[in-house]
Design a protein around this motif. Structure first.
Motif, PDB file in Angstrom:
ATOM      1  N   GLN A 104       0.810  -1.215   0.000  1.00 53.59           N
ATOM      2  CA  GLN A 104       0.000   0.000   0.000  1.00 53.59           C
ATOM      3  C   GLN A 104       0.846   1.270   0.000  1.00 53.59           C
ATOM      4  O   GLN A 104       0.539   2.226  -0.715  1.00 53.59           O
ATOM      5  CB  GLN A 104      -0.905   0.026   1.239  1.00 53.59           C
ATOM      6  N   ARG A 105       1.921   1.267   0.795  1.00 55.96           N
ATOM      7  CA  ARG A 105       2.614   2.513   1.085  1.00 55.96           C
ATOM      8  C   ARG A 105       3.974   2.669   0.405  1.00 55.96           C
ATOM      9  O   ARG A 105       4.462   3.785   0.292  1.00 55.96           O
ATOM     10  CB  ARG A 105       2.814   2.641   2.602  1.00 55.96           C
ATOM     11  N   ILE A 106       4.583   1.576  -0.002  1.00 53.57           N
ATOM     12  CA  ILE A 106       5.937   1.645  -0.541  1.00 53.57           C
ATOM     13  C   ILE A 106       5.994   1.358  -2.033  1.00 53.57           C
ATOM     14  O   ILE A 106       6.592   2.094  -2.817  1.00 53.57           O
ATOM     15  CB  ILE A 106       6.867   0.645   0.197  1.00 53.57           C
ATOM     16  N   PHE A 107       5.344   0.282  -2.447  1.00 53.57           N
ATOM     17  CA  PHE A 107       5.511  -0.227  -3.806  1.00 53.57           C
ATOM     18  C   PHE A 107       4.883   0.630  -4.905  1.00 53.57           C
ATOM     19  O   PHE A 107       5.477   0.750  -5.982  1.00 53.57           O
ATOM     20  CB  PHE A 107       4.961  -1.654  -3.882  1.00 53.57           C
ATOM     21  N   PRO A 108       3.681   1.214  -4.714  1.00 53.01           N
ATOM     22  CA  PRO A 108       3.052   1.923  -5.849  1.00 53.01           C
ATOM     23  C   PRO A 108       3.932   2.996  -6.474  1.00 53.01           C
ATOM     24  O   PRO A 108       4.048   3.060  -7.713  1.00 53.01           O
ATOM     25  CB  PRO A 108       1.788   2.522  -5.211  1.00 53.01           C
ATOM     26  N   ASP A 109       4.566   3.861  -5.667  1.00 58.69           N
ATOM     27  CA  ASP A 109       5.424   4.916  -6.217  1.00 58.69           C
ATOM     28  C   ASP A 109       6.635   4.311  -6.924  1.00 58.69           C
ATOM     29  O   ASP A 109       7.035   4.770  -8.002  1.00 58.69           O
ATOM     30  CB  ASP A 109       5.900   5.858  -5.104  1.00 58.69           C
ATOM     31  N   PHE A 110       7.213   3.287  -6.290  1.00 61.84           N
ATOM     32  CA  PHE A 110       8.373   2.632  -6.888  1.00 61.84           C
ATOM     33  C   PHE A 110       7.994   2.012  -8.234  1.00 61.84           C
ATOM     34  O   PHE A 110       8.714   2.161  -9.219  1.00 61.84           O
ATOM     35  CB  PHE A 110       8.907   1.550  -5.943  1.00 61.84           C
ATOM     36  N   THR A 276      19.704 -12.237 -12.160  1.00 62.67           N
ATOM     37  CA  THR A 276      19.557 -11.938 -13.579  1.00 62.67           C
ATOM     38  C   THR A 276      19.791 -10.447 -13.776  1.00 62.67           C
ATOM     39  O   THR A 276      19.802  -9.666 -12.808  1.00 62.67           O
ATOM     40  CB  THR A 276      18.152 -12.308 -14.071  1.00 62.67           C
ATOM     41  N   SER A 277      19.979 -10.028 -14.993  1.00 61.30           N
ATOM     42  CA  SER A 277      20.180  -8.603 -15.258  1.00 61.30           C
ATOM     43  C   SER A 277      18.965  -7.797 -14.816  1.00 61.30           C
ATOM     44  O   SER A 277      19.096  -6.669 -14.331  1.00 61.30           O
ATOM     45  CB  SER A 277      20.455  -8.385 -16.749  1.00 61.30           C
ATOM     46  N   ALA A 278      17.770  -8.388 -14.958  1.00 58.80           N
ATOM     47  CA  ALA A 278      16.544  -7.682 -14.569  1.00 58.80           C
ATOM     48  C   ALA A 278      16.471  -7.498 -13.058  1.00 58.80           C
ATOM     49  O   ALA A 278      16.105  -6.417 -12.563  1.00 58.80           O
ATOM     50  CB  ALA A 278      15.319  -8.430 -15.070  1.00 58.80           C
ATOM     51  N   VAL A 279      16.807  -8.544 -12.294  1.00 62.18           N
ATOM     52  CA  VAL A 279      16.796  -8.437 -10.830  1.00 62.18           C
ATOM     53  C   VAL A 279      17.825  -7.412 -10.373  1.00 62.18           C
ATOM     54  O   VAL A 279      17.561  -6.598  -9.490  1.00 62.18           O
ATOM     55  CB  VAL A 279      17.065  -9.815 -10.182  1.00 62.18           C
ATOM     56  N   LYS A 280      19.001  -7.444 -10.957  1.00 67.86           N
ATOM     57  CA  LYS A 280      20.030  -6.470 -10.599  1.00 67.86           C
ATOM     58  C   LYS A 280      19.560  -5.052 -10.908  1.00 67.86           C
ATOM     59  O   LYS A 280      19.835  -4.113 -10.141  1.00 67.86           O
ATOM     60  CB  LYS A 280      21.326  -6.765 -11.361  1.00 67.86           C
ATOM     61  N   THR A 281      18.833  -4.891 -12.004  1.00 65.93           N
ATOM     62  CA  THR A 281      18.296  -3.573 -12.349  1.00 65.93           C
ATOM     63  C   THR A 281      17.320  -3.092 -11.289  1.00 65.93           C
ATOM     64  O   THR A 281      17.337  -1.911 -10.895  1.00 65.93           O
ATOM     65  CB  THR A 281      17.589  -3.628 -13.719  1.00 65.93           C
ATOM     66  N   VAL A 282      16.463  -3.992 -10.806  1.00 71.81           N
ATOM     67  CA  VAL A 282      15.508  -3.629  -9.748  1.00 71.81           C
ATOM     68  C   VAL A 282      16.239  -3.193  -8.489  1.00 71.81           C
ATOM     69  O   VAL A 282      15.899  -2.175  -7.865  1.00 71.81           O
ATOM     70  CB  VAL A 282      14.565  -4.817  -9.438  1.00 71.81           C
ATOM     71  N   ILE A 283      17.255  -3.950  -8.094  1.00 71.61           N
ATOM     72  CA  ILE A 283      18.007  -3.635  -6.872  1.00 71.61           C
ATOM     73  C   ILE A 283      18.714  -2.287  -7.009  1.00 71.61           C
ATOM     74  O   ILE A 283      18.648  -1.436  -6.110  1.00 71.61           O
ATOM     75  CB  ILE A 283      19.025  -4.758  -6.569  1.00 71.61           C
ATOM     76  N   ASP A 284      19.392  -2.079  -8.138  1.00 71.61           N
ATOM     77  CA  ASP A 284      20.116  -0.817  -8.355  1.00 71.61           C
ATOM     78  C   ASP A 284      19.157   0.367  -8.403  1.00 71.61           C
ATOM     79  O   ASP A 284      19.445   1.446  -7.868  1.00 71.61           O
ATOM     80  CB  ASP A 284      20.924  -0.891  -9.649  1.00 71.61           C
ATOM     81  N   ALA A 286      16.188   0.543  -6.964  1.00 72.91           N
ATOM     82  CA  ALA A 286      15.665   0.758  -5.607  1.00 72.91           C
ATOM     83  C   ALA A 286      16.662   1.544  -4.767  1.00 72.91           C
ATOM     84  O   ALA A 286      16.285   2.458  -4.017  1.00 72.91           O
ATOM     85  CB  ALA A 286      15.352  -0.579  -4.942  1.00 72.91           C
ATOM     86  N   ARG A 287      17.932   1.210  -4.898  1.00 70.27           N
ATOM     87  CA  ARG A 287      18.967   1.915  -4.138  1.00 70.27           C
ATOM     88  C   ARG A 287      18.967   3.399  -4.496  1.00 70.27           C
ATOM     89  O   ARG A 287      18.947   4.265  -3.615  1.00 70.27           O
ATOM     90  CB  ARG A 287      20.330   1.289  -4.417  1.00 70.27           C
ATOM     91  N   ALA A 288      18.959   3.706  -5.788  1.00 69.87           N
ATOM     92  CA  ALA A 288      18.979   5.102  -6.233  1.00 69.87           C
ATOM     93  C   ALA A 288      17.673   5.812  -5.905  1.00 69.87           C
ATOM     94  O   ALA A 288      17.669   6.966  -5.469  1.00 69.87           O
ATOM     95  CB  ALA A 288      19.252   5.158  -7.737  1.00 69.87           C
ATOM     96  N   PHE A 289      16.554   5.118  -6.090  1.00 68.94           N
ATOM     97  CA  PHE A 289      15.237   5.724  -5.877  1.00 68.94           C
ATOM     98  C   PHE A 289      15.046   6.142  -4.426  1.00 68.94           C
ATOM     99  O   PHE A 289      14.598   7.262  -4.133  1.00 68.94           O
ATOM    100  CB  PHE A 289      14.145   4.745  -6.291  1.00 68.94           C
ATOM    101  N   TYR A 290      15.400   5.277  -3.489  1.00 72.88           N
ATOM    102  CA  TYR A 290      15.160   5.594  -2.082  1.00 72.88           C
ATOM    103  C   TYR A 290      16.206   6.522  -1.495  1.00 72.88           C
ATOM    104  O   TYR A 290      15.934   7.253  -0.545  1.00 72.88           O
ATOM    105  CB  TYR A 290      15.021   4.305  -1.267  1.00 72.88           C
ATOM    106  N   GLU A 291      17.409   6.533  -2.081  1.00 73.25           N
ATOM    107  CA  GLU A 291      18.389   7.545  -1.681  1.00 73.25           C
ATOM    108  C   GLU A 291      17.896   8.926  -2.085  1.00 73.25           C
ATOM    109  O   GLU A 291      17.990   9.893  -1.320  1.00 73.25           O
ATOM    110  CB  GLU A 291      19.744   7.249  -2.328  1.00 73.25           C
ATOM    111  N   GLU A 292      17.337   9.030  -3.272  1.00 71.44           N
ATOM    112  CA  GLU A 292      16.792  10.310  -3.752  1.00 71.44           C
ATOM    113  C   GLU A 292      15.592  10.732  -2.912  1.00 71.44           C
ATOM    114  O   GLU A 292      15.451  11.904  -2.557  1.00 71.44           O
ATOM    115  CB  GLU A 292      16.391  10.177  -5.218  1.00 71.44           C
ATOM    116  N   THR A 293      14.717   9.759  -2.587  1.00 76.57           N
ATOM    117  CA  THR A 293      13.537  10.070  -1.762  1.00 76.57           C
ATOM    118  C   THR A 293      13.949  10.568  -0.391  1.00 76.57           C
ATOM    119  O   THR A 293      13.354  11.500   0.154  1.00 76.57           O
ATOM    120  CB  THR A 293      12.645   8.814  -1.619  1.00 76.57           C
TER     121      THR A 293
END
Length: 298
Positions: A104-110, A276-284, A286-293
């Protein structure tokens, strides 16, 4: 020892029955029995014991089961990587586990920002409680989990902290405490509490605070759904300690704790599975997105 034997063994562990495992796998009971016997002879140990409720693992069997789960998880990872490589530039899928709060609170914006940046990667989200999600992570059905219960099992999991939220005491507007600006641990003495049925890591902090003043929590009921907790609080039948934002009702009030009762937010994944490259993309991302937030909040 063959891969097929390991999969037969795991099926018997899950169903506690050779017959049920055979039915699930569409093979004969004899094939599974022979497979288990072959493993026991090869290992030189007894894997199962018969009980009134079915087959149960022996102590030695439990140790073997943990190791076999790791092996099958890694094999699943290899199969998934091979599948991704075969797909080439086609759309990739990352299976994401969500808890009731993070959905509800974390995933939609991401999700919105990620989809804008990576339209060729599909995030297939599944909502489970923390314990169920981690079980799926271990077996390979889920790639990553957005969670409010940070996993300290660093032997098997990698963790990306995403920030913090806070727990509050939810009370009905009719409750005398509703006028309070904050609440202290000692104010919870004998206060009837409704909690989630699954004992979560975040509950430990509250329990620890109450134990420090010699007052165990007065839990009068445990329910499986957030909506059920909200209904109980609305009727002033009990209070509830939950993450701020968990309840949406206008008939309840969330009172912050003094000092704050924090909740850690994190992304976790199985370190034994090849990324996989896709999973690594999600992790990277997320790291950048929440640092910016976090920078925007500060």
């Amino acid at each position: 020892m063959t891969l097929l034997q390991l999969r037969y063994f795991k099926a018997v562990c899950e169903f506690h029955s050779v017959t049920k495992a055979a039915d699930e796998l569409f093979i004969s009971r004899t094939a599974i029995s022979r497979s288990i016997n072959a493993l026991e002879q090869e290992f030189g140990i007894v894997l199962f014991t018969h009980t009134t409720t079915g087959l149960e693992l022996t102590d030695d069997g439990k140790v073997i089961y943990e190791r076999i789960n790791e092996v099958l998880g890694r094999i699943c990872a290899i199969e998934q990587v091979a599948q991704k490589l075969a797909e080439g530039p086609k759309r990739q899928v990352v299976n994401v586990g969500l808890t009731p709060f993070t959905s509800q609170r974390i995933f939609p914006d991401f999700y919105q920002k990620f989809h804008e940046n990576y339209p060729n990667i599909t995030l297939a989200a599944t909502e489970k409680n923390n314990l169920e999600a981690r079980a799926l992570l271990a077996e390979g059905s889920i790639d990553v989990i957005f969670t409010t219960d940070i996993c300290y099992d660093t032997e098997n999991c990698d963790i990306l902290p995403l920030g913090q939220a806070e727990q509050v005491l939810y009370v009905s507007k009719q409750n005398p405490l509703a006028q309070r600006k904050s609440i202290k641990t000692e104010d919870l003495r004998l206060l009837p509490l409704a909690m989630l049925s699954k004992y979560l890591q975040r509950e430990r902090e509250l329990t620890s605070r109450l134990d420090s003043i010699g007052c165990p929590p007065n839990i009068v009921m445990r329910l499986s759904q957030i909506s059920a907790l909200q209904s109980i609080v609305e009727r002033d039948l009990a209070c509830a300690v939950q993450i701020r934002g968990s309840f949406s009702s206008l008939d309840v009030v969330g009172i912050p704790f003094e000092p704050v009762l924090p909740v850690s937010l994190a992304l976790i994944w199985n370190k034994h599975r090849a990324e996989t490259s896709a999973v690594k993309t999600v992790i990277d991302f997320a790291r950048a997105f929440y640092e910016e937030t976090a920078e925007e909040r500060s």
